[in-house]
Structures are given as C-alpha cells and as structure tokens.
Write an enzyme that holds these catalytic residues in place. Structure first.
Site, PDB file in Angstrom:
ATOM      1  N   ALA A 264      -4.987  13.661  -7.467  1.00 53.20           N
ATOM      2  CA  ALA A 264      -3.816  12.730  -7.848  1.00 53.20           C
ATOM      3  C   ALA A 264      -4.263  11.700  -8.617  1.00 53.20           C
ATOM      4  CB  ALA A 264      -3.284  12.123  -6.138  1.00 53.20           C
TER       5      ALA A 264
ATOM      6  N   TYR B  34      10.651  13.774 -11.914  1.00 48.17           N
ATOM      7  CA  TYR B  34      11.068  12.999 -10.716  1.00 48.17           C
ATOM      8  C   TYR B  34       9.947  12.261 -10.060  1.00 48.17           C
ATOM      9  CZ  TYR B  34      14.990  16.298 -10.711  1.00 48.17           C
ATOM     10  OH  TYR B  34      16.222  17.219 -10.863  1.00 48.17           O
TER      11      TYR B  34
ATOM     12  N   GLN C  84       8.645  19.880  -9.241  1.00 45.25           N
ATOM     13  CA  GLN C  84       7.584  19.385  -9.930  1.00 45.25           C
ATOM     14  C   GLN C  84       7.790  19.446 -11.338  1.00 45.25           C
ATOM     15  OE1 GLN C  84       3.973  20.053  -8.105  1.00 45.25           O
ATOM     16  NE2 GLN C  84       4.354  19.187  -6.256  1.00 45.25           N
ATOM     17  N   VAL C  85       7.017  18.453 -12.124  1.00 43.79           N
ATOM     18  CA  VAL C  85       6.948  18.670 -13.578  1.00 43.79           C
ATOM     19  C   VAL C  85       8.299  18.429 -14.243  1.00 43.79           C
ATOM     20  CG1 VAL C  85       5.716  19.602 -15.624  1.00 43.79           C
ATOM     21  CG2 VAL C  85       4.984  20.083 -13.297  1.00 43.79           C
TER      22      VAL C  85
ATOM     23  N   GLU D 163       0.873  -1.236  -0.032  1.00 41.45           N
ATOM     24  CA  GLU D 163      -0.010   0.108   0.053  1.00 41.45           C
ATOM     25  C   GLU D 163       0.816   1.154  -0.051  1.00 41.45           C
ATOM     26  OE1 GLU D 163      -3.542   2.394   2.513  1.00 41.45           O
ATOM     27  OE2 GLU D 163      -1.922   0.911   3.578  1.00 41.45           O
TER      28      GLU D 163
ATOM     29  N   THR E  39       7.555  10.396 -11.953  1.00 43.49           N
ATOM     30  CA  THR E  39       7.653   8.929 -12.419  1.00 43.49           C
ATOM     31  C   THR E  39       8.927   8.382 -12.269  1.00 43.49           C
ATOM     32  OG1 THR E  39       6.388   9.872 -14.507  1.00 43.49           O
ATOM     33  CG2 THR E  39       7.890   8.056 -14.905  1.00 43.49           C
TER      34      THR E  39
END
Length: 370
Positions: free
Chosen positions: A153, A123, A119-120, A108, A125
C-alpha cells in the site's frame, strides 16, 4: 497491519501523470452524471446507512483477506469511526474508514479498498480526495491523516500525499493508535487552501498556462527551410543550418561531443564492474519477470535492471553521470521497496549500491553517495 494489501495502484500523480489525470477526471464526470456517488456514512442506526456499512464491511473482508473478520466488523460499525463509500446502482464497491481525533488534530485511516474489478479506474484517488475535502469542511480541527501501510500500500498512499516520518510530535498520536510490526507509519497534511475535488481542473489549467508560456518564449512554431546539399558536398558549417542559431546553438556546444564520449567510456567500465561482480549483481542482471514474481509491478512502478541499463548506454541515453546514477539508485530502491529487510535481496541492493559508490569515486566522477 490493518491496511489494504489489495489497494488499487495509484491512479493520479499530482506531478501531472496524464493517465492518472484522465482517470480522475473520468470518475468526476461519472459523479456529475449520477453514475456513481460518494456517500458519508457512520453508524447512526438508520437502515440506509447500516446497509451501506454492511456493504463496505463486505468489501473490506474480500479485499483484505488477512484481516480478522471480527476486527473489520468492529471498526466499521464502531460509532467513533466514519466512512466515505463509493456507490453505484445503490451498492457500495469501495470506501475509506477513518477515526477522527479532534483534540489531537488528526484522523487515523483504518481501511481503504476498492473491489478488484473496479481498480485502476480512478476511484481510489477520488475516494481519498473526498475524505480530505469532507474533513476540511466537516471535521473540527482535523488537519492530518495518519495510517500504517504495508509494502503493498505504500506507493498508493505516497501518491496521495502521504510521507514519512510524521511531522506531528509522537506524544500527539502515540497514545491513540496502535503500532503495527512490519508496517510503515505515514502522514498526510490536509491543506485548507486546496480544493481536493477540483484537482483535475486545477492541473489542466496550470498545464495550459505553462504551455502557453512556453509558446510565448520560444519560436517552436517557426518553420525553416531544410539544408540544401550541393553535389559532392560531405560537410556543412553548422551556422548554415537554418534555425540552428535561433534555437540557441553555439560553437562551444560542439566541444561537449568529445566529453560525452569520455563519459560513456567511464560509465561502461563502471557498468561492467557491477555486472561482473556476480556475487552482488546476479539478481539485477535481467528484468524481473512479473509472471514469476507475482505482484511485483503492483509495487514497483518504474522497474530497471543492469541489462536494460546496458542497452540504454549503448543507445547513448546517458548524457550525464546524474542520469546514470539515478537509474542505479532506482534499481536498488525498487529492490528494497519490494523485499523485506531480512531478505538476501535487500542486502544485495545495499551491497551493489556501495560498490557503485566506490567505482564512481575511483573514476573521479565525484561523490555519488546518496
């Protein structure tokens, strides 16, 4: 929910998004050059790992402001939980925390976040691929991830291969993880035949093979002389256009022009009906203003609206009813993705789609119900 509402937007589409592929590959190069590292950590009491866990805790606290601080601390430092942290200059700026359930065959995911200024960039992925790869190699009997995701999300996790509903039987996971109201339970199968850390190279290789095959089967590299018009000439036989026959044209294709005009008239009538039904269509008559609706483009990656569809119709974009239908479905789906079920917008999306189905049937364009 305990999932990140501040997750990075999906950086990598496994179906071949070029921008995502380049970002994922860029992070891989940073990793190979030692600029960043992805570290497996858990609470074993050692000073170095405790430092990294403390930094991860701070990332989650900052990026998940709605989560109770004590809850984050308890799970990050719990010895049943494991984490993968992305580290630069000795400091973690993102990570994923998960708990393995070896006997049940799943893990989990509890937290997943990257600092906002990072972000974007690929990192998120790369983190997920490291977790998948680590579990395949080091976690006994783990073949599935489960996680509860809120609306913010959902897109990220679905881009990483998560889907709903879970294929695992409920009795395999229900006694072990808590059900969260307002969140969606997602599942991801970890394929033991996929080298998750080599996905950029794999897709680049497949793309190159596909392009080579296309070149092998077509004559697109062959150049033909242009049409030579004679003085006063106003028409030309299509057969006299160099290369047209070789490209696959045949006289029967000319008949489709009239059919397209008929379809365009039908689609325009349907679009007018939807537009003029103000009681249902008013939220869809103009593009959503991202400055007024904060976070919209973080969730809805491919926006569409009736005004934009009208422009596309006038420009001859809709060559088939399926193309037109796809935009209507996407518009309604976008609305339902962003807005909770109890809102008027969610209801109007359903009402507009029902009206569309009726109009398509009335125009004898076949059954368009989803």
């Amino acid at each position: 929910t305990r999932r990140s509402s501040d997750l990075p937007t999906p950086e990598f589409d496994l179906l071949g998004g070029a921008d995502g592929l380049s970002r994922d590959n860029a992070v891989k190069q940073q990793e190979e050059q030692g600029e960043v590292s992805f570290q497996f950590v858990y609470n074993d009491g050692s000073a170095n790992r405790m430092k990294t866990l403390l930094e991860l805790k701070n990332v989650f606290r900052k990026q998940l402001p709605s989560m109770p601080k004590e809850y984050i601390v308890r799970l990050v430092f719990d010895r049943n939980h494991r984490s993968i942290a992305v580290v630069r200059n000795g400091k973690a700026f993102g990570g994923i925390t998960y708990r393995p359930f070896h006997e049940q065959g799943f893990a989990e995911i509890a937290f997943c976040a990257v600092m906002r200024d990072q972000q974007v960039k690929g990192y998120g992925t790369r983190l997920m691929n490291h977790v998948k790869s680590h579990c395949l190699k080091n976690e006994r009997n783990i073949r599935y991830f489960l996680t509860y995701a809120d609306n913010f999300a959902l897109v990220y996790f679905k881009k990483q291969g998560f889907k709903q509903p879970p294929s695992l039987p409920r009795e395999a996971w229900a006694p072990f993880i808590k059900d969260y109201e307002g969140a969606t339970l997602l599942e991801c199968y970890i394929n033991p035949h996929v080298e998750y850390l080599r996905i950029p190279q794999m897709l680049a290789h497949q793309r190159a093979m596909l392009q080579d095959k296309v070149l092998e089967m077509t004559n697109q590299r062959e150049l033909h002389a242009g049409v030579r018009w004679q003085p006063g000439q106003t028409r030309i036989n299509p057969r006299d256009i160099p290369g047209l026959i070789q490209a696959g044209w045949d006289p029967e294709s000319a008949k489709s022009v009239g059919e397209l005009r008929t379809l365009e008239t039908q689609l325009r009538e349907i679009l007018d009906t939807l537009w003029n039904n103000d009681g249902v269509s008013w939220p869809f008559q103009a593009p959503v203003d991202p400055d007024q609706v904060i976070g919209y483009l973080d969730i809805v990656k491919d926006p569409i609206d009736l005004f934009t569809m009208r422009q596309k119709l006038e420009n001859g974009f809709y060559r088939t009813k399926e193309m037109f239908t796809a935009d209507i479905r996407r518009m309604c789906s976008n609305c339902r993705l962003f807005n909770p079920k109890e809102t008027v917008y969610f209801k109007l999306a359903n009402d507009l789609e029902n009206l569309f189905n009726k109009e398509m049937a009335r125009a004898s364009l076949g059954s368009s119900a989803a």
